[in-house]
Motif scaffolding. Structure first.
Motif, PDB file in Angstrom:
ATOM      1  N   ASN A  78       0.805  -1.232   0.000  1.00  0.00           N
ATOM      2  CA  ASN A  78       0.000   0.000   0.000  1.00  0.00           C
ATOM      3  C   ASN A  78       0.831   1.274   0.000  1.00  0.00           C
ATOM      4  OD1 ASN A  78      -2.294  -1.610   0.096  1.00  0.00           O
ATOM      5  ND2 ASN A  78      -2.522  -1.431   2.304  1.00  0.00           N
ATOM      6  N   GLN A  79       2.153   1.148  -0.082  1.00  0.00           N
ATOM      7  CA  GLN A  79       3.000   2.341  -0.099  1.00  0.00           C
ATOM      8  C   GLN A  79       3.025   2.963  -1.487  1.00  0.00           C
ATOM      9  OE1 GLN A  79       6.863   1.839   1.723  1.00  0.00           O
ATOM     10  NE2 GLN A  79       7.769   3.533   0.561  1.00  0.00           N
ATOM     11  N   GLN A  80       2.929   4.280  -1.549  1.00  0.00           N
ATOM     12  CA  GLN A  80       3.022   5.005  -2.818  1.00  0.00           C
ATOM     13  C   GLN A  80       4.484   5.105  -3.231  1.00  0.00           C
ATOM     14  OE1 GLN A  80       0.108   6.382  -4.295  1.00  0.00           O
ATOM     15  NE2 GLN A  80       1.331   6.818  -6.128  1.00  0.00           N
ATOM     16  N   VAL A  81       4.764   4.806  -4.499  1.00  0.00           N
ATOM     17  CA  VAL A  81       6.139   4.899  -5.004  1.00  0.00           C
ATOM     18  C   VAL A  81       6.129   5.727  -6.289  1.00  0.00           C
ATOM     19  CG1 VAL A  81       6.848   2.692  -4.011  1.00  0.00           C
ATOM     20  CG2 VAL A  81       5.914   2.738  -6.330  1.00  0.00           C
ATOM     21  N   ALA A 158      11.535   1.295  -9.148  1.00  0.00           N
ATOM     22  CA  ALA A 158      10.147   1.272  -9.620  1.00  0.00           C
ATOM     23  C   ALA A 158      10.088   1.799 -11.053  1.00  0.00           C
ATOM     24  CB  ALA A 158       9.269   2.129  -8.719  1.00  0.00           C
ATOM     25  N   PRO A 159       9.463   1.045 -11.977  1.00  0.00           N
ATOM     26  CA  PRO A 159       9.384   1.502 -13.366  1.00  0.00           C
ATOM     27  C   PRO A 159       8.267   2.515 -13.625  1.00  0.00           C
ATOM     28  CG  PRO A 159       8.423  -0.670 -13.167  1.00  0.00           C
ATOM     29  CD  PRO A 159       8.936  -0.317 -11.810  1.00  0.00           C
ATOM     30  N   MET A 160       7.394   2.737 -12.636  1.00  0.00           N
ATOM     31  CA  MET A 160       6.268   3.647 -12.838  1.00  0.00           C
ATOM     32  C   MET A 160       5.793   4.171 -11.491  1.00  0.00           C
ATOM     33  SD  MET A 160       3.148   0.921 -13.517  1.00  0.00           S
ATOM     34  CE  MET A 160       1.864   2.102 -13.090  1.00  0.00           C
ATOM     35  N   ASP A 161       5.026   5.262 -11.540  1.00  0.00           N
ATOM     36  CA  ASP A 161       4.358   5.764 -10.335  1.00  0.00           C
ATOM     37  C   ASP A 161       3.194   4.833 -10.004  1.00  0.00           C
ATOM     38  OD1 ASP A 161       6.097   7.860 -10.514  1.00  0.00           O
ATOM     39  OD2 ASP A 161       4.619   9.317 -11.228  1.00  0.00           O
ATOM     40  N   VAL A 164       2.169   0.021  -4.174  1.00  0.00           N
ATOM     41  CA  VAL A 164       2.572  -1.379  -4.025  1.00  0.00           C
ATOM     42  C   VAL A 164       1.337  -2.184  -3.638  1.00  0.00           C
ATOM     43  CG1 VAL A 164       4.032  -3.002  -2.775  1.00  0.00           C
ATOM     44  CG2 VAL A 164       4.897  -0.718  -3.323  1.00  0.00           C
ATOM     45  N   VAL A 165       0.930  -3.129  -4.490  1.00  0.00           N
ATOM     46  CA  VAL A 165      -0.252  -3.949  -4.224  1.00  0.00           C
ATOM     47  C   VAL A 165       0.205  -5.351  -3.850  1.00  0.00           C
ATOM     48  CG1 VAL A 165      -1.871  -2.647  -5.631  1.00  0.00           C
ATOM     49  CG2 VAL A 165      -0.475  -4.375  -6.710  1.00  0.00           C
ATOM     50  N   GLY A 166      -0.274  -5.822  -2.712  1.00  0.00           N
ATOM     51  CA  GLY A 166       0.141  -7.125  -2.218  1.00  0.00           C
ATOM     52  C   GLY A 166       1.458  -7.021  -1.455  1.00  0.00           C
ATOM     53  N   PRO A 182       9.828 -15.759 -13.979  1.00  0.00           N
ATOM     54  CA  PRO A 182      10.756 -15.078 -13.066  1.00  0.00           C
ATOM     55  C   PRO A 182      10.117 -14.860 -11.698  1.00  0.00           C
ATOM     56  CG  PRO A 182       9.760 -13.480 -14.525  1.00  0.00           C
ATOM     57  CD  PRO A 182       9.254 -14.827 -14.972  1.00  0.00           C
ATOM     58  N   THR A 183      10.957 -14.630 -10.700  1.00  0.00           N
ATOM     59  CA  THR A 183      10.450 -14.302  -9.365  1.00  0.00           C
ATOM     60  C   THR A 183       9.922 -12.873  -9.361  1.00  0.00           C
ATOM     61  OG1 THR A 183      12.067 -15.768  -8.331  1.00  0.00           O
ATOM     62  CG2 THR A 183      11.041 -14.094  -6.928  1.00  0.00           C
ATOM     63  N   VAL A 184       8.648 -12.720  -8.986  1.00  0.00           N
ATOM     64  CA  VAL A 184       8.042 -11.382  -8.883  1.00  0.00           C
ATOM     65  C   VAL A 184       8.344 -10.842  -7.488  1.00  0.00           C
ATOM     66  CG1 VAL A 184       5.919 -10.045  -8.954  1.00  0.00           C
ATOM     67  CG2 VAL A 184       6.248 -11.963 -10.542  1.00  0.00           C
ATOM     68  N   ILE A 185       9.176  -9.820  -7.434  1.00  0.00           N
ATOM     69  CA  ILE A 185       9.564  -9.250  -6.140  1.00  0.00           C
ATOM     70  C   ILE A 185       8.415  -8.441  -5.537  1.00  0.00           C
ATOM     71  CG2 ILE A 185      11.205  -7.719  -4.978  1.00  0.00           C
ATOM     72  CD1 ILE A 185      13.234  -8.470  -7.178  1.00  0.00           C
ATOM     73  N   LEU A 186       7.733  -7.658  -6.371  1.00  0.00           N
ATOM     74  CA  LEU A 186       6.571  -6.894  -5.910  1.00  0.00           C
ATOM     75  C   LEU A 186       5.768  -6.452  -7.124  1.00  0.00           C
ATOM     76  CD1 LEU A 186       7.311  -3.589  -6.398  1.00  0.00           C
ATOM     77  CD2 LEU A 186       8.896  -4.124  -4.554  1.00  0.00           C
ATOM     78  N   ARG A 187       4.566  -5.977  -6.861  1.00  0.00           N
ATOM     79  CA  ARG A 187       3.680  -5.482  -7.921  1.00  0.00           C
ATOM     80  C   ARG A 187       3.324  -4.028  -7.639  1.00  0.00           C
ATOM     81  NH1 ARG A 187       2.487 -10.801  -7.080  1.00  0.00           N
ATOM     82  NH2 ARG A 187       2.240 -12.121  -8.926  1.00  0.00           N
ATOM     83  N   ILE A 188       3.308  -3.246  -8.698  1.00  0.00           N
ATOM     84  CA  ILE A 188       2.949  -1.831  -8.590  1.00  0.00           C
ATOM     85  C   ILE A 188       1.777  -1.564  -9.531  1.00  0.00           C
ATOM     86  CG2 ILE A 188       3.738   0.551  -8.904  1.00  0.00           C
ATOM     87  CD1 ILE A 188       6.577  -0.435  -8.365  1.00  0.00           C
TER      88      ILE A 188
END
Length: 378
Positions: A78-81, A158-161, A164-166, A182-188
């Motif tokens: 839930n953090q904004q990046v 982060a490739p985009m604004d 973070v979901v999940g 591939p291993t998904v480190i995080l989703r944005i």
């Protein structure tokens, strides 16, 4: 004698009253009764129902281009990046060692190239030896460039604004590179704009156009009504069943007998930020609408060999109903009403929506069966 006359008069009066009562009863039983509805003016809307899933308009899975253990994750769910922000760091010791070795190799290759060049210029080395030294130098430089890129890939940005979901992967997890799994480190995801991706039956897809409006609800907020508009209509069905290149004849036969669906994508404004990815949306897609249309209930419309008609019901001063056929032309069909585009109908006219047979008919049928209940006539 007087008593006999009085008794006779009483009997005659009783017979007359009884006959009148019987006549009224027979007439009432033989008169059909109608359930009616009014002809009205309304905004008539035709819709197609579909079920879809809420999705962010833009989202990305962040993975690594190298295989390494995750050293540190710098963001939380839930953090904004923002684009370019460092979100994770991989353990780069092995890649740093490889880079250092490549740097030593390049230094040696450069020194060898310079010696060979000086000797070649005075004729002590051949052209071939000079070209080999140049090749070794270029090869070492390429290896160093690759090693430096690998080291730089240990810093994940982060490739985009977005948000973070999940839950991201935890430190210590091995991040495996690859194109297939591939291993998904995080989703944005950019949750400022949302979509609904719905499946529409092939029988309805022809009525839907880009730009068409829709209303939908989600189970989480049953009292909220959301709006959407068609953004894209897929040109192939959800299973690509028309393509036979990768399916056997048996699977083709199976898919041809199943229901065909097409994906329709909707833009879904969410000013209150209530919608979450993966929520189920139940849509009513507007495929036609007429303002101030003259309408009758669909149940009132009948047909015969002369065309489409309704039965207009009038009631006289004694409360007796009578039916008159009024032939009409119809336009848009809604869920319960249909538009009347032609015919001698006026607003507030009563039209029949059901017909109840007279009780006399039922009594006659019962008398033919000896007054006993029995199976209906075949």
């Amino acid at each position: 004698m007087k008593i006999k006359i009085i008794a006779l008069i009483v009997i005659l009066i009783g017979a007359a009253v009884g006959y009148k009562f019987y006549s009224d009863k027979v007439e009432a039983e033989s008169t059909p009764t109608y359930e009616t509805a009014k002809v009205v003016r309304m905004t008539l809307t035709k819709t197609v129902s579909a079920t879809g899933t809420i999705q962010p308009k833009n989202s990305v899975e962040v993975s690594s281009k190298i295989t390494a253990r995750i050293k540190e994750v710098l963001v939380e769910e839930n953090q904004q990046v923002t684009a370019g922000q460092t979100v994770a760091i991989l353990d780069g010791k092995d890649y740093e060692a490889t880079r250092d070795q490549a740097q030593f190799a390049l230094t040696n290759a450069q020194q060898k190239l310079e010696r060979t060049r000086r000797l070649y210029e005075i004729g002590a080395k051949s052209l071939e030896e000079y070209q080999d030294a140049q090749y070794d130098y270029d090869k070492a430089k390429t290896a160093l460039d690759k090693a430096e890129v690998d080291v730089s890939q240990t810093v994940i940005t982060a490739p985009m604004d977005g948000v973070v979901v999940g839950e991201p992967e935890t430190a210590g997890t091995m991040a495996v590179q690859g194109t297939s799994n591939p291993t998904v480190i995080l989703r944005i995801a950019d949750l400022s704009e949302k979509l609904v991706k719905a499946k529409v039956d092939e029988t309805d897809i022809g009525n839907i156009r880009v730009g068409a409006r829709a209303n939908f609800t989600v189970d989480a907020f049953p009292d909220e009504n959301f709006t959407a508009s068609v953004n894209k209509i897929s040109q192939t069905d959800t299973s690509n069943s028309w393509s036979t290149s990768s399916s056997s004849s048996s699977s083709s036969s199976s898919s041809s007998s199943s229901v065909i669906y097409y994906y329709v994508t909707f833009n879904a404004p969410d000013p209150k930020n209530l919608l979450l990815p993966a929520m189920t949306a139940r849509l009513d897609i507007i495929t036609g609408q007429v303002q101030n249309a003259l309408c009758v209930p669909i149940s009132a419309v009948k047909t015969d060999n002369q065309g489409t008609y309704v039965e207009r019901i009038t009631t006289d001063a004694h409360g007796k109903q009578s039916a008159e056929k009024v032939y009409i032309t119809v336009g848009l069909y809604g869920e319960e009403f249909v538009e009347v585009t032609g015919g001698d109908l006026n607003i507030d006219d009563d039209v029949s929506v059901t017909y109840v047979a007279s009780q006399k008919t039922n009594s006659t049928n019962n008398s033919r069966r000896g007054g006993m209940g029995g199976p209906p006539p075949m």
